[in-house]
Design a protein around this motif. Structure first.
Motif, PDB file in Angstrom:
ATOM      1  N   UNK A 118     -13.151   5.989  14.619  1.00  0.00           N
ATOM      2  CA  UNK A 118     -14.099   4.878  14.429  1.00  0.00           C
ATOM      3  C   UNK A 118     -13.782   4.065  13.176  1.00  0.00           C
ATOM      4  N   UNK A 119     -12.939   4.634  12.276  1.00  0.00           N
ATOM      5  CA  UNK A 119     -12.589   3.916  11.050  1.00  0.00           C
ATOM      6  C   UNK A 119     -11.383   3.000  11.232  1.00  0.00           C
ATOM      7  N   UNK A 120     -10.700   3.160  12.381  1.00  0.00           N
ATOM      8  CA  UNK A 120      -9.478   2.393  12.596  1.00  0.00           C
ATOM      9  C   UNK A 120      -9.798   0.930  12.883  1.00  0.00           C
ATOM     10  N   UNK A 121      -9.164   0.037  12.113  1.00  0.00           N
ATOM     11  CA  UNK A 121      -9.365  -1.397  12.302  1.00  0.00           C
ATOM     12  C   UNK A 121      -8.022  -2.031  12.667  1.00  0.00           C
ATOM     13  N   UNK A 122      -7.841  -2.368  13.950  1.00  0.00           N
ATOM     14  CA  UNK A 122      -6.525  -2.845  14.410  1.00  0.00           C
ATOM     15  C   UNK A 122      -6.127  -4.197  13.823  1.00  0.00           C
ATOM     16  N   UNK A 123      -7.055  -4.879  13.121  1.00  0.00           N
ATOM     17  CA  UNK A 123      -6.653  -6.145  12.503  1.00  0.00           C
ATOM     18  C   UNK A 123      -6.065  -5.898  11.111  1.00  0.00           C
ATOM     19  N   UNK A 124      -6.212  -4.673  10.591  1.00  0.00           N
ATOM     20  CA  UNK A 124      -5.732  -4.388   9.235  1.00  0.00           C
ATOM     21  C   UNK A 124      -4.512  -3.488   9.201  1.00  0.00           C
ATOM     22  N   UNK A 125      -4.259  -2.740  10.251  1.00  0.00           N
ATOM     23  CA  UNK A 125      -3.061  -1.898  10.292  1.00  0.00           C
ATOM     24  C   UNK A 125      -2.713  -1.620  11.739  1.00  0.00           C
ATOM     25  N   UNK A 126      -1.430  -1.367  11.997  1.00  0.00           N
ATOM     26  CA  UNK A 126      -1.047  -1.003  13.357  1.00  0.00           C
ATOM     27  C   UNK A 126      -1.383   0.470  13.577  1.00  0.00           C
ATOM     28  N   UNK A 127      -1.409   0.864  14.848  1.00  0.00           N
ATOM     29  CA  UNK A 127      -1.728   2.266  15.149  1.00  0.00           C
ATOM     30  C   UNK A 127      -0.749   3.203  14.448  1.00  0.00           C
ATOM     31  N   UNK A 128       0.539   2.843  14.487  1.00  0.00           N
ATOM     32  CA  UNK A 128       1.538   3.755  13.911  1.00  0.00           C
ATOM     33  C   UNK A 128       1.352   3.887  12.395  1.00  0.00           C
ATOM     34  N   UNK A 129       1.007   2.775  11.726  1.00  0.00           N
ATOM     35  CA  UNK A 129       0.763   2.840  10.282  1.00  0.00           C
ATOM     36  C   UNK A 129      -0.428   3.736   9.987  1.00  0.00           C
ATOM     37  N   UNK A 130      -1.459   3.560  10.784  1.00  0.00           N
ATOM     38  CA  UNK A 130      -2.684   4.334  10.587  1.00  0.00           C
ATOM     39  C   UNK A 130      -2.418   5.826  10.780  1.00  0.00           C
ATOM     40  N   UNK A 131      -1.678   6.152  11.838  1.00  0.00           N
ATOM     41  CA  UNK A 131      -1.346   7.562  12.082  1.00  0.00           C
ATOM     42  C   UNK A 131      -0.475   8.101  10.950  1.00  0.00           C
ATOM     43  N   UNK A 132       0.458   7.262  10.490  1.00  0.00           N
ATOM     44  CA  UNK A 132       1.332   7.677   9.387  1.00  0.00           C
ATOM     45  C   UNK A 132       0.500   8.047   8.151  1.00  0.00           C
ATOM     46  N   UNK A 133      -0.464   7.202   7.778  1.00  0.00           N
ATOM     47  CA  UNK A 133      -1.223   7.480   6.548  1.00  0.00           C
ATOM     48  C   UNK A 133      -2.059   8.757   6.696  1.00  0.00           C
ATOM     49  N   UNK A 134      -2.592   8.986   7.889  1.00  0.00           N
ATOM     50  CA  UNK A 134      -3.400  10.195   8.078  1.00  0.00           C
ATOM     51  C   UNK A 134      -2.515  11.442   8.062  1.00  0.00           C
ATOM     52  N   UNK A 135      -1.348  11.337   8.721  1.00  0.00           N
ATOM     53  CA  UNK A 135      -0.417  12.481   8.738  1.00  0.00           C
ATOM     54  C   UNK A 135       0.055  12.798   7.323  1.00  0.00           C
ATOM     55  N   UNK A 136       0.338  11.748   6.547  1.00  0.00           N
ATOM     56  CA  UNK A 136       0.783  11.931   5.164  1.00  0.00           C
ATOM     57  C   UNK A 136      -0.288  12.670   4.348  1.00  0.00           C
ATOM     58  N   UNK A 137      -1.526  12.225   4.461  1.00  0.00           N
ATOM     59  CA  UNK A 137      -2.586  12.864   3.675  1.00  0.00           C
ATOM     60  C   UNK A 137      -2.806  14.316   4.086  1.00  0.00           C
ATOM     61  N   UNK A 138      -2.672  14.572   5.391  1.00  0.00           N
ATOM     62  CA  UNK A 138      -2.787  15.945   5.891  1.00  0.00           C
ATOM     63  C   UNK A 138      -1.691  16.814   5.271  1.00  0.00           C
ATOM     64  N   UNK A 139      -0.500  16.229   5.236  1.00  0.00           N
ATOM     65  CA  UNK A 139       0.657  16.924   4.710  1.00  0.00           C
ATOM     66  C   UNK A 139       0.461  17.257   3.228  1.00  0.00           C
ATOM     67  N   UNK A 140      -0.079  16.312   2.475  1.00  0.00           N
ATOM     68  CA  UNK A 140      -0.321  16.549   1.049  1.00  0.00           C
ATOM     69  C   UNK A 140      -1.363  17.651   0.878  1.00  0.00           C
ATOM     70  N   UNK A 141      -2.427  17.586   1.679  1.00  0.00           N
ATOM     71  CA  UNK A 141      -3.466  18.630   1.621  1.00  0.00           C
ATOM     72  C   UNK A 141      -2.857  19.998   1.858  1.00  0.00           C
TER      73      UNK A 141
END
Lengths: 216, 123
Positions: free
Chosen positions: B9-32
Motif C-alpha cells: 500500500x506504500x508503493x507509489x508508481x509515480x515515484x519509483x518503478x516496481x523494480x526500484x521499489x523491490x530493490x530498496x526493500x530487498x536491500x533493507x532486508x539484507x542489512x537487517x
C-alpha cells in the motif's frame, strides 16, 4: 528540513552508490541520510542510484524457488506486518539524526575533548564511529590526517580548512590524502556530524593530550 | 516476499518503478539480516495530502525505467561488471581493486565513465 543557504559540498557518487547498495557502515549511512534530508540534489541522485539497483535486479537471471516457498510466504503474509517504528517528534536536527540523539541538540550529552571542542559519540555498529562535534566560534580541531575516510556534515555554523569553507548542509569527504585543521568561523559556534572508519591521526598528539589534561 | 505484500500500500508508481521499489526493500532486508544494524533513512518529504498517482506520471516513470534498463544493457562489459560489483558484490572500491587486480584509479575512472554514459543516455 531544508537549509536556507545553498549547499556547495555534496556527497560523492561512490558514497551514494554505497548507501544505495547498502554496503556502508551504519555511521556513514547516518551521515548520508542526514545530508539527504538537507540536500534535494543528493536526494535526487540517491534515488537515481536506487533505480540503477532496480534495473540491475531486473536484469538478474530468475531462480526456481523450492516447493515450500509459496506456502511459507503465504504463512508469513498471514502473520501480518511487523510494527512500524514510531516517527520521531519535531527537532532542530533532521529525523534520521534525531533518532540517534533521542531528541534535538539540547539533548546531546557533550564531553570536552580539549581547546573548548566538545564531542558526543553516537551509538552505531562498530565498523565506523559517528560523533557530534561542537567547535566554539573561532576554535580549531587540532591538525590531523586520516587513515580511512572521514565524513563531516555541518549542522550549524560553518568551518574552514585548508581546502574550502563548509556551511550548514555541506559535507566534507576526507581521505588519506587530506591533512587538515578545521576552524569554526567567528560569529557562530559550529556543530558537525562526523563519521570515521579509522582513528584520526593527530600531527602533534602530545600537545593535544597535554591541553586536554590541563585545560590549557 | 511477505514484506513486499505488507508494504504494497506504500508503493507509489509515480515515484519509483516496481523494480526500484523491490530493490530498496530487498536491500533493507539484507542489512537487517546480515549486518544487524539500523538503516538511517532520509527524512520523509511532505508532499501534502496523498493524492492518487497521476496516470501520466506513472507512464513516464515506466518509460524512464525501461530506458535505464536498455542503457545498462548497452554499457560495455567492463563498466557494467564494475557497477554490478559495486551494488551486489557488497565491495568497496578498495576490495574491488583487490579482487580484479585493477588499480583503484582505474576502477574509479571506469565507474565514473559508466555513470556518465548512463546519465547521457537518460537525458
Amino acid at each position: 528540513m531544508n537549509t536556507m543557504n545553498k549547499i556547495t559540498h555534496h556527497l560523492s557518487d561512490q558514497l551514494l552508490i554505497g548507501y544505495s547498495a547498502g554496503s556502508l557502515p551504519e555511521a556513514f549511512n547516518l551521515v548520508v541520510a542526514t545530508h539527504l534530508s538537507m540536500c534535494d540534489e543528493c536526494r535526487a541522485a540517491a534515488q537515481s542510484f536506487d533505480s540503477i539497483g532496480g534495473a540491475l535486479l531486473q536484469a538478474q537471471p530468475t531462480e526456481n524457488l523450492g516447493d515450500a516457498a509459496l506456502a511459507k510466504t503465504m504463512a508469513l503474509i498471514a502473520k501480518g506486518p511487523k510494527a512500524a517504528a514510531s516517527k520521531p517528534v519535531g527537532s532542530d536536527v533532521p529525523d534520521p539524526l534525531s533518532a540517534y540523539i533521542g531528541g534535538g541538540l539540547n539533548d546531546v550529552k557533550w564531553r570536552p575533548i580539549g581547546l573548548g571542542v566538545r564531542q558526543a559519540v553516537l551509538k552505531t555498529s562498530h565498523a565506523a564511529t559517528a560523533r557530534l562535534l561542537y567547535i566554539p566560534s573561532g576554535a580549531a580541531v587540532p591538525d590531523h590526517g586520516h587513515r580511512g575516510t572521514e565524513l563531516t556534515l555541518v549542522l550549524q555554523g560553518a568551518f574552514r580548512d585548508e581546502t574550502a569553507r563548509f556551511a550548514a548542509g555541506d559535507v566534507e569527504v576526507a581521505d588519506e590524502d587530506l591533512h587538515h585543521k578545521p576552524v569554526a568561523e567567528i560569529g557562530h559556534d559550529c556543530i558537525c556530524l562526523a563519521a570515521t572508519d579509522a582513528p584520526l591521526r593527530f600531527s602533534a598528539w602530545i600537545p593535544r593530550v597535554a591541553q586536554s589534561l590541563f585545560r590549557l | 516476499m511477505a514484506t513486499l505484500w505488507h508494504k504494497a500500500h506504500l508503493f507509489d508508481p509515480s515515484r519509483a518503478s516496481v523494480s526500484t521499489w523491490i530493490f530498496t526493500i530487498a536491500r533493507n532486508k539484507n542489512i537487517d539480516a546480515l549486518r544487524k544494524q539500523r538503516r538511517p533513512e532520509p527524512e520523509e518529504l511532505t508532499w501534502g495530502p496523498e493524492a492518487e498517482p497521476e496516470a501520466s506520471d506513472v507512464l513516464v516513470m515506466q518509460q524512464e525505467s525501461d530506458q535505464l534498463s536498455q542503457a545498462m544493457k548497452a554499457l560495455p562489459g567492463q563498466q557494467r561488471e564494475l557497477i554490478e560489483k559495486a551494488y551486489f558484490g557488497d565491495l568497496s572500491h578498495g576490495q574491488i581493486a583487490a579482487e580484479t587486480g585493477l588499480p583503484l584509479g582505474t576502477i574509479k575512472s571506469r565507474l565514473r565513465l559508466a555513470l556518465t554514459k548512463l546519465r547521457q543516455t537518460m537525458k
